[in-house]
Design an enzyme around this catalytic site. Structure first.
Site, short mmCIF file in Angstrom:
data_model
loop_
_atom_site.label_atom_id
_atom_site.label_comp_id
_atom_site.label_asym_id
_atom_site.label_seq_id
_atom_site.Cartn_x
_atom_site.Cartn_y
_atom_site.Cartn_z
N GLU A 86 0.80 -1.22 0.00
CA GLU A 86 0.00 0.00 0.00
C GLU A 86 0.84 1.28 0.00
O GLU A 86 0.41 2.30 -0.55
CB GLU A 86 -0.93 0.00 1.21
CG GLU A 86 -1.99 -1.08 1.20
CD GLU A 86 -2.96 -0.94 0.06
OE1 GLU A 86 -3.37 0.21 -0.24
OE2 GLU A 86 -3.31 -1.96 -0.55
N SER A 479 -43.79 -33.83 40.82
CA SER A 479 -43.43 -33.94 42.25
C SER A 479 -42.35 -32.96 42.68
O SER A 479 -42.01 -32.92 43.87
CB SER A 479 -42.98 -35.38 42.55
OG SER A 479 -44.07 -36.27 42.37
#
Length: 848
Positions: A86, A479
């Site tokens: 770049e 239960s």
């Protein structure tokens, strides 16, 4: 000389004209240029990350994926790759590369092509933050001015760091840290040279050059980057040659999650969005820390999934997911099986087909390629061929219904055929045939002292359904409701030694015009039975008789103290059988009251939230259990008044603490404290009674006797099974951890049924195994704990049969706990050789 003077004048004039042009242009554009001062305090838009209490990543939320890094955290080779590609003169130019500008200008002058770039990294940064990507002269001029200003404001390293964290790299990845994760599923430090070159080549055109969308274009761009790195002498010729030959292997990866808790992460997401709104929640880089213990959470997931697979396998094999190609079964006279395959796929075609199939949790899609007598060969993703041994196949009876299975297979050909698409999973180093479970499950573990969720699993797979059964599934509790009913009974004069008749009930219901006949499960009746034993054996008719004795209104009022909503509790005697529908989170919260000595704590999952600068923006205010806080406050008040007196317990079970004359002011706690909802004595007695569900008594077992394998005496627990076995539960606790496990079907109509290998499903056989599997790890480094017995509890020797006092010391007797003043006063011995004035006092211990 005349010619030379003219040339000098022309050059000076051009220079002056150029400077004037630049100055005029700057003055014209000055007001349109944004201030770059903001770059000094730039905050990158980062997603919300959710962590366990020990720092493991649970999830990440946000449109833009970004992992901000310091420059020294980035691999030097990656930085060199970006610079070579770049901006090779980045550390030399002042923000504008004049050589690059001249090169681009000559291209424009000769060809009219504006595609030749001349932007430096600094110019690209200016564009990223302040400008558009349009290729116009005026944008380039603005870009140049901004670049110069940026160079004046920031150092080169600061510019490069900002650029590498901000640059868009495709697939919603912003910055090199996110790109490494998204494309390769790696930490940036673990990238190969080839992978580094791929990422460094992305800024030019991330949407078309990324390796997921176009491996061929990514390869070509990678090679250009490697060439630039070789030219700049950043790599050797050998490194270049090796990297050029490396294959392009990439697929989309999510955040690098190290602790699987997707259901809890979604709870966190909803809470953070409700608190801060979506925009802030997804972009401000919040770091949300939760109460989850990563190790316990992993075990909870594994325990739940393993239990569902065990249930699924004992109910039979439902067949192939799909048929990839047909295979005709041929059964020989000797019973052996072979197959005709006219349209068999090639290995390449099978591999291509598998690439389109998704794995689900630990289930991997596989295609059967060969079936032997008692084994099979299958191909899984990546082209690997593995063997399924008989131990991984023999479970596969044919599924008929949840209540019925076919005969056990004796040959692999009775189960599989070439061309089948199936699921396989690895278990203890061995591959086995598997399938996606149809039943669902939930498991949640909580600290009973403050409500912190330690582990939470809302289903088998979050990718299949986001329905969180821990918080959203209202299911009949069976239960599991009984300890709360027994707690209400203790508040109304009953004791653990009270004897109730365990006999069938035939009660006429005038409303329906029918008799109501609740039954035990299994349908066995013991006659007169003490409450401790009735709870441990989960006697239904005893619970019904207790509600009749206490009254439905009083029972519901008592159950509401545990955080249950009265509207969710049926106002009739079916409540005794667990007809109420509650969520696992509600149940675990209720059981925590017994575990912590009588206090109601509120579950929570978020401990703190940090912003992207690690500033604390939210911290949970703990509401925890404190047995002595009220007492200390009372002592301090008495000390201030000068009237130091013996302390009485306003809240039953609060330990007596003598007033300290030195205390001059009440304590100033830094946190809030949970409210007491039942007495410490009540909580203690129910917790003790639930231990009998595990350890039983002489000649009888409790419903949770399998937990004896954990060899811990500090566990209390209760099974739960609903009518028709549509829901199975187990809830249990120690003083430091309370856990609830549930198994059922999402449709709430399907029954868990029965299997040939195990018989009928129930809380003890279906929900307890995942609880036990999880608790074994969660408690392995925790010694047994037995909190002090609350004041006001006495222990006397009673007759097992009648619950009355006894002088016997054989197996017909045992010690039982009572609230002081409720212990029996009569003896069970029908014949006592001693005269009344010679009788020995019953053995009694008083806990003060």
């Amino acid at each position: 000389m005349s010619w030379l003077k003219k040339l000098v004048i022309i050059l000076l004039s051009c220079l002056t004209l150029g400077v004037l042009s630049i100055g005029i242009t700057y003055l014209v554009l000055k007001n349109d240029l944004p201030s770059v001062e903001t770059l000094k305090d730039v905050r990158l838009q980062t997603p919300m990350r959710v962590f366990s209490q020990d720092g493991e990543l649970i999830s990440q939320f946000g449109e833009k994926r970004r992992i901000p890094l310091k420059l020294n955290e980035m691999p030097p080779m990656l930085i060199k790759a970006v610079l070579a590609t770049e901006d090779s003169r980045f550390y030399e130019h002042p923000g504008i590369d004049l050589i690059g500008v001249m090169r681009a200008a000559s291209v424009v002058a000769t060809t009219g092509d504006y595609s030749q770039g001349a932007s430096t990294i600094t110019q690209q940064l200016a564009r990223l933050f302040f400008l558009s990507r349009e290729k116009k002269i005026i944008r380039k001029v603005k870009e140049a001015f901004l670049a110069i200003h940026i160079e004046e404001l920031l150092s080169k390293d600061e510019i490069l760091e900002l650029y590498l964290n901000r640059i868009e790299l495709g697939q919603r990845a912003f910055g090199v840290g996110a790109a490494a994760q998204v494309y390769f599923g790696k930490n940036i430090q673990d990238l190969t040279l080839s992978e580094i070159a791929i990422i460094a080549g992305l800024p030019q055109a991330p949407s078309v050059l990324n390796p997921v969308r176009s491996p061929s274009r990514a390869r070509a761009r990678r090679n250009i980057v490697l060439g630039r790195m070789l030219a700049e002498k950043y790599i050797t010729q050998q490194e270049y040659d090796d990297a050029i030959q490396a294959p392009i292997v990439s697929k989309l990866h999510g955040a690098q999650v190290t602790a699987s808790a997707p259901y809890l992460a979604e709870m966190v997401r909803q809470e953070v969005v409700a608190r801060y709104g979506e925009e802030e929640a997804y972009s401000k880089g919040f770091q949300v820390f939760t109460t989850v213990d990563a190790r316990q959470q992993t075990k909870a997931v594994n325990a739940l999934q393993a239990n569902l697979h065990a249930y699924d396998e004992r109910h039979g094999f439902r067949g192939a997911v799909k048929t990839v190609w047909p295979a005709e079964k041929v059964v020989a006279a000797d019973g052996s099986i072979s197959f005709k395959e006219d349209k068999r796929f090639s290995d390449e075609a099978i591999l291509a087909y598998l690439d389109e199939q998704d794995s689900i949790e630990k289930l991997q899609p596989a295609v059967v390629t060969q079936v032997m007598a008692q084994s099979a060969e299958v191909m899984i993703s990546g082209g690997r061929k593995i063997e399924l041994p008989w131990d991984g196949l023999k479970w596969a009876r044919a599924y008929i219904s949840n209540e019925r299975q076919g005969n056990a297979p004796s040959l692999a050909g009775q189960v599989l055929a070439p061309g089948m698409l199936i699921y396989v999973r690895e278990q203890e180093g061995q591959w086995r045939l598997s399938q996606l479970p149809q039943a669902s499950s939930a498991l949640v573990a909580m600290n009973p002292k403050d409500g912190a969720i330690r582990a939470l699993v809302g289903g088998y797979s979050f990718s299949q359904t986001q329905f969180n059964r821990v918080t959203q599934a209202n299911r009949q509790v069976g239960s599991n409701i009984k300890p709360f009913i027994y707690s209400a009974a203790l508040e109304h004069g009953y004791t653990l030694a009270s004897v109730i008749n365990d006999a069938p009930i035939h009660e006429w219901d005038e409303g329906s015009g029918q008799a109501w006949r609740p039954k035990n499960s299994p349908e066995e009746y013991d006659g007169p039975i003490r409450l401790r034993e009735a709870l441990a054996k989960s006697k239904n008719v005893v619970s019904v008789r207790l509600i009749s004795g206490v009254g439905i209104d009083h029972t519901i009022g008592h159950l509401a103290k545990f955080g249950f909503h009265a509207k969710d509790l049926p106002r009739n005697q079916t409540l005794a059988l667990g007809s109420a529908s509650l969520t696992p989170l509600e149940l675990v919260t209720g059981y925590a009251v017994f575990a912590n000595g009588g206090y109601l704590v509120k579950p929570y999952v978020i401990t703190k939230i940090l912003d992207d600068q690690n500033n604390l923006i939210y911290e949970h205010q703990s509401v925890s259990v404190c047995d002595q806080c009220e007492q200390l406050a009372t002592n301090a008040a008495e000390a201030n008044s000068g009237e130091v007196q013996p302390v009485t317990n306003d809240a039953p079970g609060t330990p007596a603490v003598a007033a300290d004359p030195a205390v001059t002011e009440p304590p100033k706690p830094t946190e809030q404290y949970a409210p007491r909802v039942i007495s410490a004595q009540n909580a203690f007695l129910i917790a003790e009674a639930m231990k009998s569900a595990i350890w039983g008594g002489p000649g009888w077992n409790g419903t949770a006797h399998k937990l004896k394998a954990l060899k811990r005496r500090d566990i209390s627990g209760k099974t739960g099974t609903t009518n028709d076995v549509k829901d199975a539960w187990f809830s249990g606790f120690t003083p430091d951890l309370v856990i609830t496990s549930w198994v059922g079907f999402d449709d709430s109509e399907s029954v868990l049924g029965r299997s040939v290998t195990l018989g009928g499903e129930s809380g003890a056989t279906t929900a307890l195994p995942s609880w036990q599997n999880f608790a074994e790890l969660a408690l392995e480094n925790t010694p047994e704990q037995f909190p002090p017995t609350p004041t006001g509890i006495v222990s006397v020797r009673i007759d097992r049969k009648t619950g009355l006092l006894t002088q016997a010391s054989d197996d017909s007797s045992e010690f039982e706990y009572f609230m002081q003043g409720t212990e029996p006063t009569q003896y069970a011995d029908p014949v006592n050789p001693l005269q009344p004035d010679q009788q020995k006092p019953a053995e009694i211990d008083i806990f003060r």
